[in-house]
Design an enzyme around this catalytic site. Structure first.
Site, short mmCIF file in Angstrom:
data_model
loop_
_atom_site.label_atom_id
_atom_site.label_comp_id
_atom_site.label_asym_id
_atom_site.label_seq_id
_atom_site.Cartn_x
_atom_site.Cartn_y
_atom_site.Cartn_z
CG HIS A 1 -10.20 -5.68 0.58
ND1 HIS A 1 -10.41 -6.86 1.27
CD2 HIS A 1 -8.89 -5.40 0.71
CE1 HIS A 1 -9.27 -7.26 1.80
NE2 HIS A 1 -8.32 -6.40 1.47
CD GLU B 1 -2.91 -1.39 2.22
OE1 GLU B 1 -2.83 -0.63 3.20
OE2 GLU B 1 -3.80 -2.25 2.09
CD GLU C 1 -4.84 -7.73 1.28
OE1 GLU C 1 -5.71 -7.02 1.83
OE2 GLU C 1 -3.62 -7.52 1.38
CG ASP D 1 -13.04 -8.95 1.67
OD1 ASP D 1 -13.00 -7.92 0.97
OD2 ASP D 1 -12.55 -8.99 2.82
CG ASN E 1 -0.97 -6.65 -1.61
OD1 ASN E 1 -1.59 -7.24 -2.49
ND2 ASN E 1 -1.45 -6.50 -0.38
#
Ligand SMILES: *[C@@H]1O[C@H](CO)[C@@H](O)[C@H](O)[C@H]1NC(C)=O
Ligand SMILES: *[C@@H]1O[C@H](CO)[C@@H](O)[C@H](O)[C@H]1NC(C)=O
Ligand SMILES: *[C@@H]1O[C@H](CO)[C@@H](O)[C@H](O)[C@H]1NC(C)=O
Length: 356
Positions: free
Chosen positions: A244, A167, A272, A274, A208
């Site tokens: 996400h 990030e 990641e 979801d 990432n």
């Protein structure tokens, strides 16, 4: 450990274990729809579709839940693990130069014992950073040594792939002004990546981030950073697309954006995934979520440089969403009672090459 040794083949796994198809969900506490597909497992399907894995994040505090581990500890279901917290800086180097691997090793050994791929997460990030990194007011020379030591010790201890830089960008594409950037400028990125490569020439080195999954300012900024790194001969292998997402709002430019990274010669992964919904769950939201998981997995399948898909935990029981996004939840393919949701079907159908 060379990558090839980290894997068992599916046929070897089946030969060594008695397996049956995942049963259809038999009980649920409500009238909400559940998954109906009968498959050997999502990693099984991912491998058959040519991907390296279908995997999940997990955390040490979840591993005493035997219902949870009873499903997760199975290579047919999950071929990859990411530790949610136990390899972060505060967990691994709580005091300068004092490394603790106990918790991280639990996840690493779990992955190894089931032949699962391990994604190290993460080396350099502005959060979950112990205070000493900031309050010691290191100058550039001092912080360079701190970053090099942290990265090389972590990457030298664990294998496979690493989110070396996590990030680094703001949503508007500028660099995040954390202790690393404010002390070293953008140089902290090559410093970390070079230290990682020196520590383990076989580990895949990733940057990432989130909101880089689709065409836009932030993704363009990351591609520009990668081009600079490549021009300067800095080792960079891949990009982690956190993913996400929100039900009904999955970006429409995933494939176009993914292809842009592939065109830079990089691999990438959904790291990641979801897809959260505003609670309460409804049948309509769960059906849309099925379509949304299908869309994301299908986008990975559309670009060969996509190595695999990792969900940010697989059951709503342990999802980070409700505590981080109040009013939202139900973001995972299994519900809090470990019943497979329609989202599971969405993933399975995509890996099987079907359409919905
Ligand atoms: C597992 O351990 C955590 C603390 O690490 C605890 O909160 C939780 O209740 C335990 N779960 C089970 C199923 O024993
Ligand atoms: C950086 O900090 C170290 C340790 O405090 C000090 O020895 C060194 O002189 C400093 N370097 C510069 C360029 O200020
Ligand atoms: C970009 O976003 C950051 C973080 O929100 C902010 O501090 C900065 O001023 C913004 N820069 C521009 C050029 O908009």
């Amino acid at each position: 450990m060379p990558l090839s040794l980290a894997f068992v083949t599916i046929s070897a796994f089946i030969a060594a274990h008695t397996v049956s198809a995942l049963p259809q969900a038999t009980s649920t506490s409500s009238t909400l729809p559940t998954a109906t597909s009968v498959v050997k497992g999502l990693n099984y399907l991912a491998r058959n579709a040519g991907k390296l894995y279908f995997g999940t994040a997990t955390d040490n505090s979840e591993l005493n839940d035997t219902t949870y581990t009873g499903i997760m500890d199975n290579y047919l279901h999950f071929g990859q693990l990411t530790p949610e917290n136990s390899m972060k800086w505060d967990a691994t180097e709580p005091e300068p130069g004092v490394f603790t691997f106990a918790a991280g090793d639990v996840i690493a050994n779990l992955a190894k014992s089931y032949g699962m791929y391990l994604r190290g997460h993460n080396c350099v990030w502005y959060e979950q950073l112990p205070d000493w990194v900031t309050v010691n007011n290191y100058n550039a020379t001092g912080l360079t040594a701190v970053v090099e030591n942290h990265v090389s010790t972590l990457v030298g201890h664990y294998a496979d792939a690493w989110d070396v830089i996590n990030e680094p960008l703001n949503d508007n594409g500028t660099f995040r002004e954390d202790v690393f950037y404010n002390t070293l400028g953008t140089e902290y990125i090559p410093i970390a990546l070079k230290a990682a490569r020196a520590a383990d020439p076989n580990a895949k080195l990733y940057i990432n981030d989130y909101n880089i999954e689709y065409v836009g300012t932030k993704s363009t900024a990351l591609q520009n950073l990668i081009k600079e790194l490549q021009a300067d001969g800095v080792p960079i292998d891949g990009v982690g697309m956190e993913s996400h997402f929100i039900v009904g709002e999955v970006p429409t430019t995933l494939v176009e954006n993914f292809q842009a990274y592939a065109d830079l010669g990089l691999e990438f992964a959904i790291t990641e995934l979801d897809i959260r919904m505003e609670l309460p769950e409804t049948a309509a939201l769960l059906e849309q979520q099925k379509t949304d998981f299908y869309t994301v997995v299908n986008a990975c399948l559309s670009v060969s440089a996509c190595k695999g898909v990792t969900v940010w935990d697989w059951t709503d029981k342990y999802s980070w969403i409700p505590s981080t996004f109040p009013g939202y939840g139900a973001a995972c393919p299994w519900d809090a009672n470990f019943v497979r949701k329609p989202a599971f079907d969405g993933i399975a159908i995509a890996f099987e090459g079907g359409s919905i």
